[in-house]
Design an enzyme around this catalytic site. Structure first.
Site, mmCIF file in Angstrom:
data_model
loop_
_atom_site.group_PDB
_atom_site.id
_atom_site.type_symbol
_atom_site.label_atom_id
_atom_site.label_comp_id
_atom_site.label_asym_id
_atom_site.label_seq_id
_atom_site.Cartn_x
_atom_site.Cartn_y
_atom_site.Cartn_z
ATOM 1 N N CYS A 86 0.818 -1.229 0.000
ATOM 2 C CA CYS A 86 0.000 0.000 0.000
ATOM 3 C C CYS A 86 0.847 1.272 0.000
ATOM 4 O O CYS A 86 0.301 2.371 -0.125
ATOM 5 C CB CYS A 86 -0.943 0.006 1.195
ATOM 6 S SG CYS A 86 -2.010 -1.440 1.250
ATOM 7 N N HIS A 335 -9.129 3.913 -0.936
ATOM 8 C CA HIS A 335 -7.773 3.356 -0.868
ATOM 9 C C HIS A 335 -7.457 2.546 -2.123
ATOM 10 O O HIS A 335 -7.548 1.318 -2.116
ATOM 11 C CB HIS A 335 -7.672 2.489 0.391
ATOM 12 C CG HIS A 335 -6.284 1.999 0.695
ATOM 13 N ND1 HIS A 335 -5.140 2.622 0.258
ATOM 14 C CD2 HIS A 335 -5.862 0.921 1.418
ATOM 15 C CE1 HIS A 335 -4.082 1.956 0.688
ATOM 16 N NE2 HIS A 335 -4.493 0.916 1.392
#
Lengths: 387, 77
Positions: A86, A335
């Site tokens: 991420c 996200h």
């Protein structure tokens, strides 16, 4: 002698459910916007770095660096993909920063991109667990909601953090999202709605989790002299740090303190010559609501154990002035894993340029915090507004 | 876990996984524990009950599911 590095331009797509787009089309849209924003001619770009986490797993597409560069019409440049789960695109920013700082390149384009929607939830959960060490803890069934569920249960046990305080993070960030046109969720949510949402990995509930998202964001890094030559709307990069942290939850001495974040923050504050009390605005990696609480403590904004009470404490009663996640954060803005790091830098650059829809008044110092895996790859960037 | 080996420790944290990855879909929901073993190691393990034991509870390994230990509350009798 090192070169002063600027964020010379930023660009983004909307974050959300974006059917009809490909990884390439999203990346190119954001990159073109960043190049136009910077006013720097494309032929000055020496490198194209594409941050992406699960493009290969979710779409079957790899080799994104050369493909995105070609689609932008850039030839004879270095172009590669960077993967740090991420934190992929913020890790790419760190690499690009160092190329400019060392004088090896005058300008570097960094693009973060991901497509996560449209697949079954089980497939998305499995793709995300590629960032868990499959040789050890992957066999236990550990997922990222479960990782943060373990962190949250321990934080509540050690510090008395309440279910309401954790839910209040989602409520706060959803409120910010209402007025951010880039956000995936632009509707308010109540404390009761969060606390009665279905459990995912107790005590993590559905609305403690950020959504999976499609999107791309891009930044142009340039030397101060090049940015000034073309009149770029720059902000200064005061610190760019990437460090590793524990790769297994069982490697943590204390799962409520994330060493990667603590170490990255210490190095970033030292490089920038500021401390947490100086930061006006911050975008933190709130992949789960408890993560914002833990991160805000590990970055030094609040004492360990005070992150929960601080969520609902009036600004006038805090020892810090920082406004956290005025974009809506991952919980509201969304996200798109590989794009999140560049997306955070986009948000802070806009704050420091005085052009953010949720503008923090007189913001001079901004911070981004982006974590990959079990906070195993962590970046902290500190940016400064130019007068 | 080898024959005759007794692994005991205390629960550091717990969760109940209700949305698993594909490989664990048939087991869900299941309890996952983070256990501080008395020998100094920290491990993830499954739990025999449907609800997790309280943090700081004493547990003992009762077997293993592939490479992952399974725990039960420590028998003090």
């Amino acid at each position: 002698m090192s070169v002063e590095v600027h964020i010379a331009g930023v660009g983004t797509t909307k974050f959300g459910v974006l059917p009809g787009h490909t990884l390439q089309s999203l990346a190119v849209e954001a990159a073109r916007a960043a190049l136009a924003d910077s006013k720097i001619p494309a032929d000055k770009i020496g490198w194209v770095l594409v941050g992406n986490f699960v493009g290969g797993i979710m779409t079957g597409q790899e080799l994104l660096g050369p493909i995105v560069a070609a689609d932008l019409g850039l030839s004879n440049v270095a172009a590669i993909k960077v993967e740090a789960a991420c934190a992929s695109s913020s890790a790419a920013v760190r690499i690009g920063h160092d190329l400019v700082r060392a004088g090896a390149e005058e300008a570097v384009l960094v693009v973060g991109v991901e497509r996560l929607t449209g697949a079954p939830r089980e497939a998305l959960t499995s793709a995300m667990t590629a960032a868990i060490d499959q040789g050890t803890e992957g066999g236990s069934g550990l997922t990222f909601p479960a990782f943060w569920g373990l962190v949250m249960a321990r934080h509540m046990h050690l510090y008395g953090t309440t279910r309401e305080q954790v839910a209040a993070v989602t409520v706060k960030n959803r409120q910010f999202g209402i007025t951010n046109p880039l956000a995936q969720y632009q509707k308010a949510i109540t404390l009761e709605q969060v606390m009665t949402s279905p459990p995912i990995a107790d005590p993590i509930l559905r609305f403690d989790c950020c959504p999976g998202t499609d999107g791309a964001a891009a930044v142009v890094l340039a030397s101060k002299s090049l940015a000034q030559k073309y009149g770029s709307p720059s902000v200064r990069v005061a610190a760019s740090v990437l460090v590793n942290g524990p790769v297994r939850i069982t490697d943590y001495k204390d799962i409520t303190t994330h060493d990667g974040t603590v170490n990255a923050a210490r190095r970033a504050y030292e490089a920038a010559g500021v401390g947490p009390q100086d930061i006006d605005v911050a975008e933190l990696h709130d992949c789960f609501s408890i993560a914002e609480i833990v991160d805000s403590e590990d970055l030094g904004f609040f004492a360990k154990g005070d992150g929960g009470p601080a969520v609902t404490r009036p600004a006038s009663e805090r020892n810090t002035k920082v406004v956290i996640n005025p974009s809506g954060g991952l919980l509201s803005k969304g996200h798109p894993t590989g794009a999140t790091g560049c997306g955070q830098i986009y948000e802070i650059a806009m704050q420091l340029r005085g052009r953010h829809p949720n503008q923090v008044a007189q913001a001079r110092w901004g911070l981004t915090h982006n974590g990959g895996g079990t906070a195993a790859a962590v970046t902290v960037h500190i940016l400064e507004a130019l007068k | 876990m080898t024959p005759g080996q007794s692994l005991t420790g205390s629960v550091q944290s717990h969760t109940i996984i209700r949305v698993p990855g594909k490989a664990h879909a048939a087991k869900a929901p299941f309890v996952l524990l983070l256990v501080q073993l008395d020998d100094g190691r920290r491990v993830l393990g499954h739990f025999s009950g449907a609800e997790p034991p309280a943090i700081e509870s004493r547990v003992m390994a009762s077997g293993a599911d592939n490479e992952t230990l399974s725990f039960a509350l420590e028998d003090k009798s």
